[in-house]
Every structure is written in C-alpha cells, then in structure tokens.
Write a protein that holds these residues in place. Sequence first.
Motif, PDB file in Angstrom:
ATOM      1  N   LYS A   8      25.644  81.134 114.065  1.00 57.72           N
ATOM      2  CA  LYS A   8      25.242  81.950 112.911  1.00 57.72           C
ATOM      3  C   LYS A   8      26.352  82.953 112.568  1.00 57.72           C
ATOM      4  O   LYS A   8      26.666  83.185 111.399  1.00 57.72           O
ATOM      5  N   GLY A  12      28.815  83.160 109.304  1.00 60.91           N
ATOM      6  CA  GLY A  12      28.966  84.424 108.577  1.00 60.91           C
ATOM      7  C   GLY A  12      30.430  84.757 108.328  1.00 60.91           C
ATOM      8  O   GLY A  12      30.816  85.081 107.201  1.00 60.91           O
ATOM      9  N   ARG A  13      31.252  84.619 109.371  1.00 60.79           N
ATOM     10  CA  ARG A  13      32.684  84.951 109.218  1.00 60.79           C
ATOM     11  C   ARG A  13      33.350  84.041 108.195  1.00 60.79           C
ATOM     12  O   ARG A  13      34.124  84.506 107.359  1.00 60.79           O
ATOM     13  N   TRP A  16      31.938  84.931 104.632  1.00 60.81           N
ATOM     14  CA  TRP A  16      32.509  86.179 104.110  1.00 60.81           C
ATOM     15  C   TRP A  16      33.956  85.974 103.678  1.00 60.81           C
ATOM     16  O   TRP A  16      34.403  86.530 102.692  1.00 60.81           O
ATOM     17  N   HIS A  20      35.042  86.947  99.923  1.00 58.72           N
ATOM     18  CA  HIS A  20      36.033  87.986  99.564  1.00 58.72           C
ATOM     19  C   HIS A  20      37.281  87.374  98.910  1.00 58.72           C
ATOM     20  O   HIS A  20      37.865  87.972  98.004  1.00 58.72           O
ATOM     21  N   GLU A  53      17.014  84.129 106.866  1.00 61.11           N
ATOM     22  CA  GLU A  53      16.851  85.580 106.992  1.00 61.11           C
ATOM     23  C   GLU A  53      17.992  86.301 106.246  1.00 61.11           C
ATOM     24  O   GLU A  53      17.767  87.295 105.536  1.00 61.11           O
ATOM     25  N   CYS A  54      19.200  85.753 106.373  1.00 62.92           N
ATOM     26  CA  CYS A  54      20.373  86.349 105.710  1.00 62.92           C
ATOM     27  C   CYS A  54      20.231  86.223 104.193  1.00 62.92           C
ATOM     28  O   CYS A  54      20.515  87.165 103.445  1.00 62.92           O
ATOM     29  N   CYS A  80      33.073  94.141  98.766  1.00 63.41           N
ATOM     30  CA  CYS A  80      33.340  94.885 100.002  1.00 63.41           C
ATOM     31  C   CYS A  80      32.172  95.818 100.316  1.00 63.41           C
ATOM     32  O   CYS A  80      31.723  95.919 101.469  1.00 63.41           O
ATOM     33  N   HIS A  83      29.181  93.770 101.613  1.00 61.85           N
ATOM     34  CA  HIS A  83      29.396  93.385 103.010  1.00 61.85           C
ATOM     35  C   HIS A  83      29.163  94.602 103.918  1.00 61.85           C
ATOM     36  O   HIS A  83      28.564  94.475 104.984  1.00 61.85           O
ATOM     37  N   ASN A  84      29.593  95.775 103.453  1.00 58.25           N
ATOM     38  CA  ASN A  84      29.349  96.984 104.247  1.00 58.25           C
ATOM     39  C   ASN A  84      27.855  97.288 104.380  1.00 58.25           C
ATOM     40  O   ASN A  84      27.418  97.791 105.426  1.00 58.25           O
ATOM     41  N   ASN A  87      26.859  95.109 107.073  1.00 62.81           N
ATOM     42  CA  ASN A  87      27.375  95.696 108.328  1.00 62.81           C
ATOM     43  C   ASN A  87      26.472  96.833 108.816  1.00 62.81           C
ATOM     44  O   ASN A  87      26.162  96.929 110.012  1.00 62.81           O
ATOM     45  N   LYS A  92      27.079  97.385 112.471  1.00 66.98           N
ATOM     46  CA  LYS A  92      28.511  97.120 112.693  1.00 66.98           C
ATOM     47  C   LYS A  92      29.328  98.216 112.019  1.00 66.98           C
ATOM     48  O   LYS A  92      28.802  98.982 111.212  1.00 66.98           O
ATOM     49  N   TYR A  95      33.795  98.893 106.879  1.00 67.43           N
ATOM     50  CA  TYR A  95      35.154  98.436 106.569  1.00 67.43           C
ATOM     51  C   TYR A  95      35.753  99.317 105.480  1.00 67.43           C
ATOM     52  O   TYR A  95      35.073  99.705 104.537  1.00 67.43           O
ATOM     53  N   TYR A 104      42.703  90.060 101.300  1.00 70.04           N
ATOM     54  CA  TYR A 104      42.216  88.698 101.088  1.00 70.04           C
ATOM     55  C   TYR A 104      43.126  87.895 100.152  1.00 70.04           C
ATOM     56  O   TYR A 104      42.679  87.310  99.187  1.00 70.04           O
TER      57      TYR A 104
HETATM   58  P1  FAD Z   1      31.823  89.731 109.823  1.00 70.25           P
HETATM   59  O1  FAD Z   1      30.829  90.706 109.291  1.00 70.25           O
HETATM   60  O2  FAD Z   1      31.503  88.273 109.731  1.00 70.25           O
HETATM   61  O3  FAD Z   1      33.206  89.998 109.082  1.00 70.25           O
HETATM   62  C1  FAD Z   1      34.330  89.129 109.275  1.00 70.25           C
HETATM   63  C2  FAD Z   1      35.591  89.933 109.073  1.00 70.25           C
HETATM   64  O4  FAD Z   1      35.603  90.424 107.738  1.00 70.25           O
HETATM   65  C3  FAD Z   1      35.689  91.181 109.940  1.00 70.25           C
HETATM   66  O5  FAD Z   1      36.233  90.885 111.184  1.00 70.25           O
HETATM   67  C4  FAD Z   1      36.556  92.090 109.114  1.00 70.25           C
HETATM   68  O6  FAD Z   1      37.927  91.733 109.277  1.00 70.25           O
HETATM   69  C5  FAD Z   1      36.174  91.737 107.709  1.00 70.25           C
HETATM   70  N1  FAD Z   1      35.193  92.648 107.099  1.00 70.25           N
HETATM   71  C6  FAD Z   1      34.203  93.359 107.690  1.00 70.25           C
HETATM   72  N2  FAD Z   1      33.540  94.073 106.773  1.00 70.25           N
HETATM   73  C7  FAD Z   1      34.116  93.814 105.581  1.00 70.25           C
HETATM   74  C8  FAD Z   1      33.891  94.282 104.255  1.00 70.25           C
HETATM   75  N3  FAD Z   1      32.938  95.174 103.977  1.00 70.25           N
HETATM   76  N4  FAD Z   1      34.670  93.802 103.259  1.00 70.25           N
HETATM   77  C9  FAD Z   1      35.654  92.916 103.524  1.00 70.25           C
HETATM   78  N5  FAD Z   1      35.927  92.450 104.759  1.00 70.25           N
HETATM   79  C10 FAD Z   1      35.168  92.902 105.777  1.00 70.25           C
HETATM   80  N6  FAD Z   1      23.719  88.096 110.117  1.00 70.25           N
HETATM   81  C11 FAD Z   1      22.522  88.517 110.584  1.00 70.25           C
HETATM   82  O7  FAD Z   1      22.327  88.534 111.805  1.00 70.25           O
HETATM   83  N7  FAD Z   1      21.534  88.945 109.732  1.00 70.25           N
HETATM   84  C12 FAD Z   1      21.694  88.943 108.375  1.00 70.25           C
HETATM   85  O8  FAD Z   1      20.775  89.324 107.623  1.00 70.25           O
HETATM   86  C13 FAD Z   1      22.939  88.481 107.852  1.00 70.25           C
HETATM   87  N8  FAD Z   1      23.145  88.412 106.516  1.00 70.25           N
HETATM   88  C14 FAD Z   1      24.293  87.859 106.047  1.00 70.25           C
HETATM   89  C15 FAD Z   1      24.467  87.695 104.668  1.00 70.25           C
HETATM   90  C16 FAD Z   1      25.597  87.076 104.168  1.00 70.25           C
HETATM   91  C17 FAD Z   1      25.737  86.874 102.678  1.00 70.25           C
HETATM   92  C18 FAD Z   1      26.615  86.624 105.048  1.00 70.25           C
HETATM   93  C19 FAD Z   1      27.847  85.945 104.500  1.00 70.25           C
HETATM   94  C20 FAD Z   1      26.463  86.795 106.415  1.00 70.25           C
HETATM   95  C21 FAD Z   1      25.315  87.406 106.939  1.00 70.25           C
HETATM   96  N9  FAD Z   1      25.135  87.580 108.303  1.00 70.25           N
HETATM   97  C22 FAD Z   1      23.936  88.053 108.784  1.00 70.25           C
HETATM   98  C23 FAD Z   1      26.249  87.321 109.250  1.00 70.25           C
HETATM   99  C24 FAD Z   1      26.976  88.638 109.568  1.00 70.25           C
HETATM  100  O9  FAD Z   1      27.248  89.383 108.378  1.00 70.25           O
HETATM  101  C25 FAD Z   1      28.322  88.405 110.274  1.00 70.25           C
HETATM  102  O10 FAD Z   1      29.099  87.468 109.537  1.00 70.25           O
HETATM  103  C26 FAD Z   1      28.220  87.897 111.705  1.00 70.25           C
HETATM  104  O11 FAD Z   1      27.351  88.739 112.450  1.00 70.25           O
HETATM  105  C27 FAD Z   1      29.617  87.899 112.383  1.00 70.25           C
HETATM  106  O12 FAD Z   1      30.074  89.251 112.379  1.00 70.25           O
HETATM  107  P2  FAD Z   1      31.528  89.741 112.708  1.00 70.25           P
HETATM  108  O13 FAD Z   1      31.385  91.023 113.470  1.00 70.25           O
HETATM  109  O14 FAD Z   1      32.326  88.647 113.321  1.00 70.25           O
HETATM  110  O15 FAD Z   1      32.203  90.134 111.309  1.00 70.25           O
END
Ligand code: FAD
Length: 117
Positions: A8, A12-13, A16, A20, A53-54, A80, A83-84, A87, A92, A95, A104
Amino acid sequence: LMPDLAKKQELGRHAWYLFHTTLSRYPDEPTTEQQTKLKNYIELFAEFYPCGECSYHFQQLLFKNPIQVKSRQTAALWGCHLHNLVNEHLKKDIYDCTTILEDYDCGCGEFSEFNNE
Ligand code: FAD
C-alpha cells in the motif's frame, strides 16, 4: 486477500510521484479545455485510486480543497498542499513546497505535447 501495508505504501509513493510530476508539467497558461481536463483527471485519479480508504479520504479532501487549474504553479502548489494534508492525516512530516516544480522534473526534456516552450 489480506491487507499488505508495504504494498500500500509502495503504491502511494509511485502514485504521488506520477501525481506531482504530472502537475509540474501542466502548462503555464492552460486553455479552458486543459483546465477542465485536469480537473476531471484528478477527480478520476481520486475516484479510481486502488486503495478504497485512501480514495474515500482523498475525495473528501478534494471536495474541501478544490483543485487549482489556472497555471502550472498554482496546480503544483495545490498538489503539494493536498499531499501535506494526507501527510498530516497519517502523522508524517510536512513537506516544504517552495521548490515543488524543480523537485519533480520528469527528465523528459523540452518536447511535450502539452508544453514545448
Ligand atoms: P509518501 O507520502 O508516499 O511520499 C513520497 C515522497 O514524496 C516523500 O518521500 C517525499 O520525498 C515526497 N513528498 C512528501 N510530501 C510531499 C508533498 N506534500 N508534496 C510533494 N512531495 C512530497 N495511506 C494511508 O494509509 N491512508 C490513506 O488514507 C492514504 N491516502 C492516500 C491518498 C492518495 C491520493 C495517495 C496517492 C496515497 C495515499 N496513501 C494513504 C499512501 C500514503 O500517502 C503514502 O504514500 C504511504 O504511506 C508511503 O509514505 P512515504 O512516507 O513513503 O511517503
């Protein structure tokens, strides 16, 4: 199938990254048609996002924070910010969005159907 947190997060990574990067290549001066299309694209991205859920949560965020489609800069900053908000929901780090366009770079050079200035 059992939920698999690692997968999951990987989804997400990747999602995203595409999200972006797409916004960072959106035109500086989009036509009305491009603005409508970007709005539709993001709404469909949210609706069909594979994690239920996402998808549900992201659609609620979209409703409260409508996509900004007027220019590349406003769209990328909006993305951005969204995504915040995710976060924040997941506890989390927040950013720093100030260099979002440079962060990006798609690596695809000058030529693009959308934008070749
Ligand atoms: P990620 O949040 O995946 O970010 C990847 C990289 O992007 C980061 O390492 C950083 O370099 C960069 N980054 C971080 N923040 C930003 C920003 N604001 N703008 C630009 N770049 C940034 N997971 C759940 O458990 N529940 C949810 O409800 C959920 N909803 C989601 C909704 C969407 C639309 C998406 C795409 C994903 C969702 N996810 C959800 C997954 C979650 O957001 C993360 O992708 C996952 O937990 C992995 O997190 P990570 O810490 O590796 O960084």
